[in-house]
Design a protein around this motif. Structure first.
Motif, PDB file in Angstrom:
ATOM      1  N   ARG A   1       0.624  -1.249   0.145  1.00  0.00           N
ATOM      2  CA  ARG A   1       0.404  -0.197   0.455  1.00  0.00           C
ATOM      3  C   ARG A   1       0.840   1.119  -0.225  1.00  0.00           C
ATOM      4  O   ARG A   1       1.540   1.225   0.684  1.00  0.00           O
ATOM      5  CB  ARG A   1      -0.925   0.194   0.946  1.00  0.00           C
TER       6      ARG A   1
ATOM      7  N   PHE B   1       0.766   4.001   1.735  1.00  0.00           N
ATOM      8  CA  PHE B   1       0.540   4.539   3.111  1.00  0.00           C
ATOM      9  C   PHE B   1       1.826   3.412   3.681  1.00  0.00           C
ATOM     10  O   PHE B   1       1.469   3.991   5.128  1.00  0.00           O
ATOM     11  CB  PHE B   1      -0.533   4.896   3.858  1.00  0.00           C
TER      12      PHE B   1
ATOM     13  N   ARG C   1     -15.119  -3.554  16.185  1.00  0.00           N
ATOM     14  CA  ARG C   1     -14.623  -3.109  15.783  1.00  0.00           C
ATOM     15  C   ARG C   1     -15.514  -1.816  15.196  1.00  0.00           C
ATOM     16  O   ARG C   1     -15.471  -0.454  15.164  1.00  0.00           O
ATOM     17  CB  ARG C   1     -14.475  -4.083  13.841  1.00  0.00           C
TER      18      ARG C   1
ATOM     19  N   THR D   1     -12.700   3.369   9.068  1.00  0.00           N
ATOM     20  CA  THR D   1     -11.314   3.530   9.659  1.00  0.00           C
ATOM     21  C   THR D   1     -11.057   5.478   9.599  1.00  0.00           C
ATOM     22  O   THR D   1     -10.117   6.017  10.222  1.00  0.00           O
ATOM     23  CB  THR D   1     -10.461   2.523   8.318  1.00  0.00           C
TER      24      THR D   1
ATOM     25  N   ARG E   1     -12.963   6.920  17.022  1.00  0.00           N
ATOM     26  CA  ARG E   1     -12.406   6.759  16.076  1.00  0.00           C
ATOM     27  C   ARG E   1     -12.953   8.104  15.270  1.00  0.00           C
ATOM     28  O   ARG E   1     -12.657   9.128  15.272  1.00  0.00           O
ATOM     29  CB  ARG E   1     -12.796   6.417  14.973  1.00  0.00           C
TER      30      ARG E   1
ATOM     31  N   GLU F   1      -5.176   7.965   9.073  1.00  0.00           N
ATOM     32  CA  GLU F   1      -3.833   7.491   9.705  1.00  0.00           C
ATOM     33  C   GLU F   1      -4.162   7.322  11.076  1.00  0.00           C
ATOM     34  O   GLU F   1      -3.844   6.570  11.906  1.00  0.00           O
ATOM     35  CB  GLU F   1      -2.667   7.986   8.653  1.00  0.00           C
TER      36      GLU F   1
ATOM     37  N   ASN G   1      -5.565   6.766  13.436  1.00  0.00           N
ATOM     38  CA  ASN G   1      -6.748   6.878  13.732  1.00  0.00           C
ATOM     39  C   ASN G   1      -6.819   6.465  15.356  1.00  0.00           C
ATOM     40  O   ASN G   1      -7.524   6.102  15.712  1.00  0.00           O
ATOM     41  CB  ASN G   1      -7.665   6.668  12.378  1.00  0.00           C
TER      42      ASN G   1
ATOM     43  N   GLY H   1      -7.962  -2.362  15.474  1.00  0.00           N
ATOM     44  CA  GLY H   1      -8.761  -4.004  15.998  1.00  0.00           C
ATOM     45  C   GLY H   1      -8.584  -4.715  14.762  1.00  0.00           C
ATOM     46  O   GLY H   1      -8.889  -4.602  13.504  1.00  0.00           O
TER      47      GLY H   1
HETATM   48  P1  GDP Z   1      -8.215  -0.173  10.144  1.00  0.00           P
HETATM   49  O1  GDP Z   1      -8.189  -2.198  10.399  1.00  0.00           O
HETATM   50  O2  GDP Z   1      -9.638  -0.212  10.493  1.00  0.00           O
HETATM   51  O3  GDP Z   1      -7.157  -0.109  11.234  1.00  0.00           O
HETATM   52  O4  GDP Z   1      -7.769   0.130   8.453  1.00  0.00           O
HETATM   53  P2  GDP Z   1      -7.250  -0.653   6.823  1.00  0.00           P
HETATM   54  O5  GDP Z   1      -6.484  -2.504   7.893  1.00  0.00           O
HETATM   55  O6  GDP Z   1      -7.232  -0.635   6.099  1.00  0.00           O
HETATM   56  O7  GDP Z   1      -5.676   0.444   7.625  1.00  0.00           O
HETATM   57  C1  GDP Z   1      -4.728  -0.435   8.699  1.00  0.00           C
HETATM   58  C2  GDP Z   1      -4.094   1.512   9.449  1.00  0.00           C
HETATM   59  O8  GDP Z   1      -3.828   2.283   8.219  1.00  0.00           O
HETATM   60  C3  GDP Z   1      -5.393   2.139   9.586  1.00  0.00           C
HETATM   61  O9  GDP Z   1      -6.322   1.748  11.165  1.00  0.00           O
HETATM   62  C4  GDP Z   1      -4.992   3.739   9.141  1.00  0.00           C
HETATM   63  O10 GDP Z   1      -3.875   3.911  10.965  1.00  0.00           O
HETATM   64  C5  GDP Z   1      -4.082   3.366   8.519  1.00  0.00           C
HETATM   65  N1  GDP Z   1      -4.665   3.721   6.857  1.00  0.00           N
HETATM   66  C6  GDP Z   1      -5.721   3.007   6.217  1.00  0.00           C
HETATM   67  N2  GDP Z   1      -5.796   4.045   5.225  1.00  0.00           N
HETATM   68  C7  GDP Z   1      -4.563   4.382   5.483  1.00  0.00           C
HETATM   69  C8  GDP Z   1      -4.921   5.444   4.055  1.00  0.00           C
HETATM   70  O11 GDP Z   1      -5.437   5.785   3.463  1.00  0.00           O
HETATM   71  N3  GDP Z   1      -4.010   6.635   4.343  1.00  0.00           N
HETATM   72  C9  GDP Z   1      -2.936   6.532   5.342  1.00  0.00           C
HETATM   73  N4  GDP Z   1      -2.175   7.787   5.657  1.00  0.00           N
HETATM   74  N5  GDP Z   1      -2.903   5.358   6.577  1.00  0.00           N
HETATM   75  C10 GDP Z   1      -4.248   4.806   5.991  1.00  0.00           C
END
Ligand code: GDP
Length: 138
Positions: free
Chosen positions: A55, A57, A85, A91, A102, A110, A112, A116
């Motif tokens: 990814r 990020f 969750r 997110t 959140r 990011e 956030n 979980g």
């Molecule tokens: P989660 O399961 O809700 O934590 O979300 P994800 O598994 O998709 O992403 C993991 C973590 O990456 C998130 O909790 C954020 O801290 C970070 N993140 C997710 N999407 C983005 C994005 O589009 N940009 C940035 N900078 N960070 C992101």
């Protein structure tokens, strides 16, 4: 009874939100089965988020997760994975429901405030990544 894994992320620890987040966890019926405050190494953060390594990020996320102390938690409750969750919210805090952690505390998508697990299988992996069996007390 199910277990899930949670992190209070550096942005929340830095703003002295540990107590407020733990209060929401306990008042929503979770038992805290294990807890430690620590500072993740780059290796730990990259390994933990390996599914996101392609990814855009990934570097920013892993640097953020190492930017200050975090609190690692094992939580227990019926349907703990989906319950946690739900309590965290989406997110992106701009899309999170009112009353979620959140929505109330996150700074941006990011920073956030909490992590979980997204499935029981991932919860088992994430718990064992950070805790030994003897550290988890039901
Ligand atoms: P989660 O399961 O809700 O934590 O979300 P994800 O598994 O998709 O992403 C993991 C973590 O990456 C998130 O909790 C954020 O801290 C970070 N993140 C997710 N999407 C983005 C994005 O589009 N940009 C940035 N900078 N960070 C992101």
């Amino acid at each position: 009874m199910e277990r899930t894994f949670a992190i209070i992320k550096p942005d929340a620890v830095e703003r002295n939100l540990i107590g407020k987040i733990l209060e929401r966890i306990e008042s929503n019926g979770f038992k805290i089965a294990a807890m430690k405050r620590t500072h993740l190494s780059t290796t730990q953060a990259q390994g933990f988020y390996h599914v996101h390594k392609e990814r855009p990020f990934f570097n920013s996320l892993t640097e953020f997760m190492c930017s200050g102390p975090v609190v690692l938690l094992v939580l227990e409750k019926e349907d703990a994975v989906s319950a946690w969750r739900g309590l965290m919210g989406a997110t992106n805090p701009e899309e999170a429901d009112a009353g979620t952690i959140r929505k109330d505390f996150a700074l941006n998508i990011e920073k956030n405030s909490t992590h979980g697990s997204d499935s029981a299988e991932n919860a088992a992996f994430e718990i064992s990544y950070f805790f030994s069996q003897t550290e988890i007390l039901s």
